[in-house]
Design an enzyme around this catalytic site. Structure first.
Site, mmCIF file in Angstrom:
data_model
loop_
_atom_site.group_PDB
_atom_site.id
_atom_site.type_symbol
_atom_site.label_atom_id
_atom_site.label_comp_id
_atom_site.label_asym_id
_atom_site.label_seq_id
_atom_site.Cartn_x
_atom_site.Cartn_y
_atom_site.Cartn_z
ATOM 1 N N ASP A 15 0.830 -1.210 0.000
ATOM 2 C CA ASP A 15 0.000 0.000 0.000
ATOM 3 C C ASP A 15 0.863 1.258 0.000
ATOM 4 O OD1 ASP A 15 -2.360 1.397 -0.018
ATOM 5 O OD2 ASP A 15 -2.750 1.166 2.123
ATOM 6 N N ASN A 63 -10.904 -2.563 -5.270
ATOM 7 C CA ASN A 63 -10.171 -1.553 -6.040
ATOM 8 C C ASN A 63 -10.874 -1.204 -7.359
ATOM 9 O OD1 ASN A 63 -6.921 -2.766 -4.911
ATOM 10 N ND2 ASN A 63 -8.103 -1.024 -4.177
HETATM 11 C C1 IPE Z 1 -5.318 -2.766 -0.168
HETATM 12 O O1 IPE Z 1 -5.021 -1.424 -0.287
HETATM 13 C C2 IPE Z 1 -5.304 -3.397 -1.517
HETATM 14 C C3 IPE Z 1 -3.987 -3.534 -2.145
HETATM 15 C C4 IPE Z 1 -2.856 -3.196 -1.594
HETATM 16 C C5 IPE Z 1 -4.000 -4.081 -3.463
HETATM 17 P P1 IPE Z 1 -6.152 -0.315 -0.413
HETATM 18 O O2 IPE Z 1 -5.482 0.982 -0.545
HETATM 19 O O3 IPE Z 1 -7.116 -0.691 -1.467
HETATM 20 O O4 IPE Z 1 -6.899 -0.464 1.000
HETATM 21 P P2 IPE Z 1 -7.765 0.575 1.801
HETATM 22 O O5 IPE Z 1 -8.792 1.125 0.854
HETATM 23 O O6 IPE Z 1 -6.843 1.650 2.268
HETATM 24 O O7 IPE Z 1 -8.349 -0.194 2.934
HETATM 25 C C1 IPE Z 2 -1.581 0.272 -3.382
HETATM 26 O O1 IPE Z 2 -1.394 1.632 -3.386
HETATM 27 C C2 IPE Z 2 -1.814 -0.276 -4.771
HETATM 28 C C3 IPE Z 2 -3.189 -0.700 -5.024
HETATM 29 C C4 IPE Z 2 -4.163 -0.673 -4.138
HETATM 30 C C5 IPE Z 2 -3.503 -1.146 -6.366
HETATM 31 P P1 IPE Z 2 -2.584 2.647 -3.368
HETATM 32 O O2 IPE Z 2 -2.994 2.957 -4.763
HETATM 33 O O3 IPE Z 2 -3.697 2.165 -2.496
HETATM 34 O O4 IPE Z 2 -1.895 3.902 -2.733
HETATM 35 P P2 IPE Z 2 -2.514 4.914 -1.685
HETATM 36 O O5 IPE Z 2 -3.034 4.121 -0.537
HETATM 37 O O6 IPE Z 2 -3.620 5.650 -2.383
HETATM 38 O O7 IPE Z 2 -1.373 5.796 -1.313
HETATM 39 MG MG MG Z 3 -4.098 2.375 -0.519
#
Ligand code: IPE
Ligand code: IPE
Ligand code: MG
Length: 235
Positions: A15, A63
């Site tokens: 993340d 997502n």
């Molecule tokens: C979890 O991260 C999913 C992945 C790392 C692929 P998210 O960014 O989607 O999770 P939330 O929304 O902060 O819980």
């Molecule tokens: C994790 O990074 C990757 C995926 C969930 C695909 P994020 O895209 O959630 O990054 P933040 O949380 O917005 O910084």
């Molecule tokens: Mg995230």
């Protein structure tokens, strides 16, 4: 010095890609690209350190709530990564497998997933389990449905349903996660591998995933090594 205990199965909730990019005045996609490079390096490093299975959260079922621009960028990036960048991982003898629902992934994404799965299927040095369009509650529900079908077809008896046999109905029949890492300072699981993390050691770090390099991974291993795992036993 005592020899270090290395976790057999490590999970990573990768993340913070978006914030990594935003902090630099870049588009979120730049963070995803950087994150994909980090993953490639980490997968090889973890394997070299003796981690046999690495499960990574690449894209959750939730997502899909993101903008179509971001979702499409990620899907294109996955295809590029599976088609080209995985050759190093293949050379290291790492087998690539996937966990998640196929629907509603694009046909070209599924093709790239199937290709890398097939290409690496005989690799024996370790496993990279990519959780793509993955949801943990979904996985349990899907497993329950498969068991219901097998039960109706007399393939499994009620008394034969237990923790081990249930595990075989999950997307992949993997041993439990020993160490679960989440980057970017969020203290939640976000629907990642609930069945497999019941006794995992958790490691949370503020480091954003693109910056989660070998040195940071080593810190997580050290932390794991300092934990006393009791599995319900008395000391
Ligand atoms: C979890 O991260 C999913 C992945 C790392 C692929 P998210 O960014 O989607 O999770 P939330 O929304 O902060 O819980
Ligand atoms: C994790 O990074 C990757 C995926 C969930 C695909 P994020 O895209 O959630 O990054 P933040 O949380 O917005 O910084
Ligand atoms: Mg995230």
């Amino acid at each position: 010095m005592n020899e270090m205990r290395i976790p057999y199965h490590v999970g990573i909730i990768m993340d913070g890609n978006g914030r990594w990019a935003t902090k630099r005045g870049k588009k979120r996609s730049a963070g995803h690209l950087e994150g994909s490079k980090t993953l490639e390096k980490l997968a090889i490093y973890a394997n070299k350190r003796g981690v046999k299975i690495l499960s990574v959260y690449a894209f959750s079922t939730d997502n899909f709530k993101r903008s179509s621009e971001e979702v499409n960028y990620l899907m294109d990036l996955f295809i590029m990564q599976f088609n080209n960048k995985m050759s190093k991982i293949d050379k290291e003898g790492i087998r690539v497998i996937f966990s998640g629902r196929r629907h509603p992934l694009r046909e070209d994404v599924l093709e790239a997933m199937d290709k890398i799965t097939e290409k690496t299927k005989n690799n024996k040095n370790g496993i990279l389990n990519i959780c793509l369009n993955y949801g943990g509650m979904e996985e349990i529900v899907d497993a329950a449905k498969k068991i219901a079908i097998d039960f109706a077809d007399d393939v499994i008896k009620l008394d034969d349903i237990d923790k081990q046999s249930f595990n075989k109905y999950l997307y992949q029949n993997l041993p439990p996660v020993d160490l679960l890492i989440r980057t970017s300072g969020e203290y939640r699981i976000s629907n990642f591998m609930p069945y497999q993390i019941t006794y995992s050691e958790f490691y949370f770090t503020d480091v954003l995933f693109p910056d989660f390099n070998e040195k940071e991974f080593e810190k997580a291993l050290e932390s794991f090594n300092s934990r006393d795992r009791r599995f319900g036993n008395a000391k």
